[in-house]
Design an enzyme around this catalytic site. Structure first.
Site, PDB file in Angstrom:
ATOM      1  N   ARG A  32       0.761  -1.183   0.208  1.00 16.64           N
ATOM      2  CA  ARG A  32      -0.015  -0.014  -0.130  1.00 16.64           C
ATOM      3  C   ARG A  32       0.952   1.191   0.082  1.00 16.64           C
ATOM      4  NH1 ARG A  32      -4.072  -2.047   4.520  1.00 16.64           N
ATOM      5  NH2 ARG A  32      -5.098  -3.757   3.371  1.00 16.64           N
ATOM      6  N   ALA A  53      12.815  -9.942   2.194  1.00 17.74           N
ATOM      7  CA  ALA A  53      13.089 -10.480   3.710  1.00 17.74           C
ATOM      8  C   ALA A  53      11.593 -11.307   4.048  1.00 17.74           C
ATOM      9  CB  ALA A  53      12.715  -9.294   4.519  1.00 17.74           C
ATOM     10  N   TYR A  94      16.420  -9.953  11.781  1.00 17.43           N
ATOM     11  CA  TYR A  94      16.487  -9.879  10.358  1.00 17.43           C
ATOM     12  C   TYR A  94      15.633  -9.182   9.625  1.00 17.43           C
ATOM     13  CZ  TYR A  94      16.555 -11.979   5.669  1.00 17.43           C
ATOM     14  OH  TYR A  94      16.491 -12.440   4.021  1.00 17.43           O
ATOM     15  N   TYR A  98      16.622  -5.690   7.528  1.00 14.55           N
ATOM     16  CA  TYR A  98      16.590  -5.789   5.936  1.00 14.55           C
ATOM     17  C   TYR A  98      15.590  -4.636   5.695  1.00 14.55           C
ATOM     18  CZ  TYR A  98      17.045  -8.503   1.574  1.00 14.55           C
ATOM     19  OH  TYR A  98      17.495  -8.709   0.258  1.00 14.55           O
ATOM     20  N   ARG A 105      20.726  -6.603   7.202  1.00 14.81           N
ATOM     21  CA  ARG A 105      20.121  -7.969   7.330  1.00 14.81           C
ATOM     22  C   ARG A 105      21.110  -9.089   7.498  1.00 14.81           C
ATOM     23  NH1 ARG A 105      22.323  -8.598   2.281  1.00 14.81           N
ATOM     24  NH2 ARG A 105      22.424 -10.721   1.761  1.00 14.81           N
TER      25      ARG A 105
END
Lengths: 151, 151, 151
Positions: A32, A53, A94, A98, A105
Site C-alpha cells: 500500500r 525479507a 533480520y 533488511y 540484514r
C-alpha cells in the site's frame, strides 16, 4: 509420543506461525505504502527489501519446523525449544534490519543460520543415536554414561 | 508412534534439510560470481537458472516432507524412505542440470515428479486403509491377505 | 499418538498436496500458453497472476500444515479437519479468482485467511491447555467442565 514430550515444540511452532503472519502483514502494508499492486513484485528498493525479507523467512520456515521437531523428538525438547526461540528472535531482527538496508540484514541472518546449524547438529546426533539403538541394538548414550560412571 | 517406526523418515528429513542448505549456499556463491546483490533476483541467465532451481526445490520441500511422512507412517517406512532418497537424488541432478541449461533440468525434474507421485499414491493407499480400519472397522489389508490364504 | 487421532488430518494433508500439484500444473500450462520459458517469471499479466497465485499458495502450504496438525493434535481433530477442508476450498476459489483478475482474488483470500486464524486460535488454545496440564498440573478443561456441572 506423549503430550509432555512435544508441547514446547508445538508452542514454538505456533509462535513461528504468528511471526510469519506478522511478516505477511508488513508486506501488505508495504504494498500500500509504495503502491505496488499484486501480481507485481518489483518496485522501489524499500519495497523489494521487505518483500525479499518475507520471502526468505517463508522459504526457511518449513526447514526450521523440520529440524525443530526432529531435534526435539530425537535429541532434546528443551534445547530444541530454546534454539527455536533464538531462531525466531534472529528472524525478527533480520526482517527489521533488511527493511532498513541490505547491509543490516547480514548480522541477524548469520545468527539465525548458526542457530539453524545447531538444530541440524542436534537432529543428526539424535537420529544417529536412535539408528544405533533401533538397528544395531547399541545404546551409545547409555554406554557413554556407564563408561563415565554416570549410570 | 514408536522410535523404530519413524527413525528412517527422520534421517531422510535431515538429509533433505542438508540438501536445501547446499542449494542455498550455491545461490549465495552465484550472487557473488554474477554480482547480483540482494534484494535483486534478476541478473544474467546463469544466475537466474540457479536462483530458480533453488526456489523450485524450496517450494517442493514442504510437499515432499508431508508425503514422505504420511506415506511412511500410514503405508510403509521402508518404501517411503527409499522413495525419499530417490527424490533427493533426482533433486540434486535437477539442480546441477538447471545450473547448466534450462533443457537439462527436464529429465531429472520428471524423475523427481514421478517419485513424488509414487509417495502421493502410497499416502493415499495408507490413509484409505487407515480410514477403513478406524471408521468402517474393516481391515482391508488383512481381508486381502486371508482371501489370498496368506494369513 | 494413535492412528484414530490423526487419520483425518493425514487425509486433509494429502488433499492439500494434490491441490498444490494441481496449481503447479496450471503454471506449467500457463507457461506454454503465454510462451514464458523458465527461468523467466515475468510475462503478460495473465501469466503473472497465475504464477503469483501458485507462489502464494505454496508459501502458505507449510504454515497451513503446521497449524492443521497442531490444532488437530492439541485441540480437536474433527474441528481442525473441517477448517482444513474449508481452507483448501478457499484456496481453490482464490486461485481461480486470481487467474481472472487481481480483484477477484480478494474475497477468497480473506476467507482462507480467516479460516487460518481460526486454526491458529485452536492451536493456541490447545497448546495453552496442554501446557497447564503438563507444567502446572492443572486440567483447565476438566475444571471448567466440573464448574459447569458437566463432569
Amino acid at each position: 509420543m506423549s503430550e509432555e514430550a512435544v508441547v514446547a515444540l508445538a508452542a514454538v511452532t505456533v509462535l513461528g506461525v504468528l511471526q510469519q503472519a506478522y511478516f505477511s502483514l508488513q508486506v501488505i502494508y508495504a504494498r500500500r505504502k509504495y503502491s505496488v499492486s499484486p501480481p507485481a513484485t518489483a518496485g522501489p528498493p524499500e519495497f523489494e527489501r521487505i518483500f525479499r525479507a518475507q520471502a526468505n523467512c517463508s522459504e526457511y520456515f518449513p526447514i526450521f519446523i523440520a529440524v525443530l521437531w526432529t531435534s526435539g523428538v530425537f535429541f532434546s525438547q528443551g534445547l530444541s525449544s530454546v534454539c527455536g526461540l533464538l531462531y525466531l528472535y534472529g528472524r525478527l531482527q533480520y526482517f527489521h534490519g533488511y527493511s532498513e538496508s541490505a547491509q543490516r540484514r547480514l548480522a541477524p541472518l548469520y545468527f539465525s543460520a548458526r542457530v539453524l546449524w545447531v538444530l541440524v547438529g542436534f537432529s543428526l546426533l539424535g537420529v544417529f543415536f536412535s539408528f544405533c539403538r533401533v538397528y544395531l541394538k547399541v545404546d551409545l548414550l547409555r554406554g557413554l554414561g556407564s563408561a563415565l560412571g554416570l549410570v
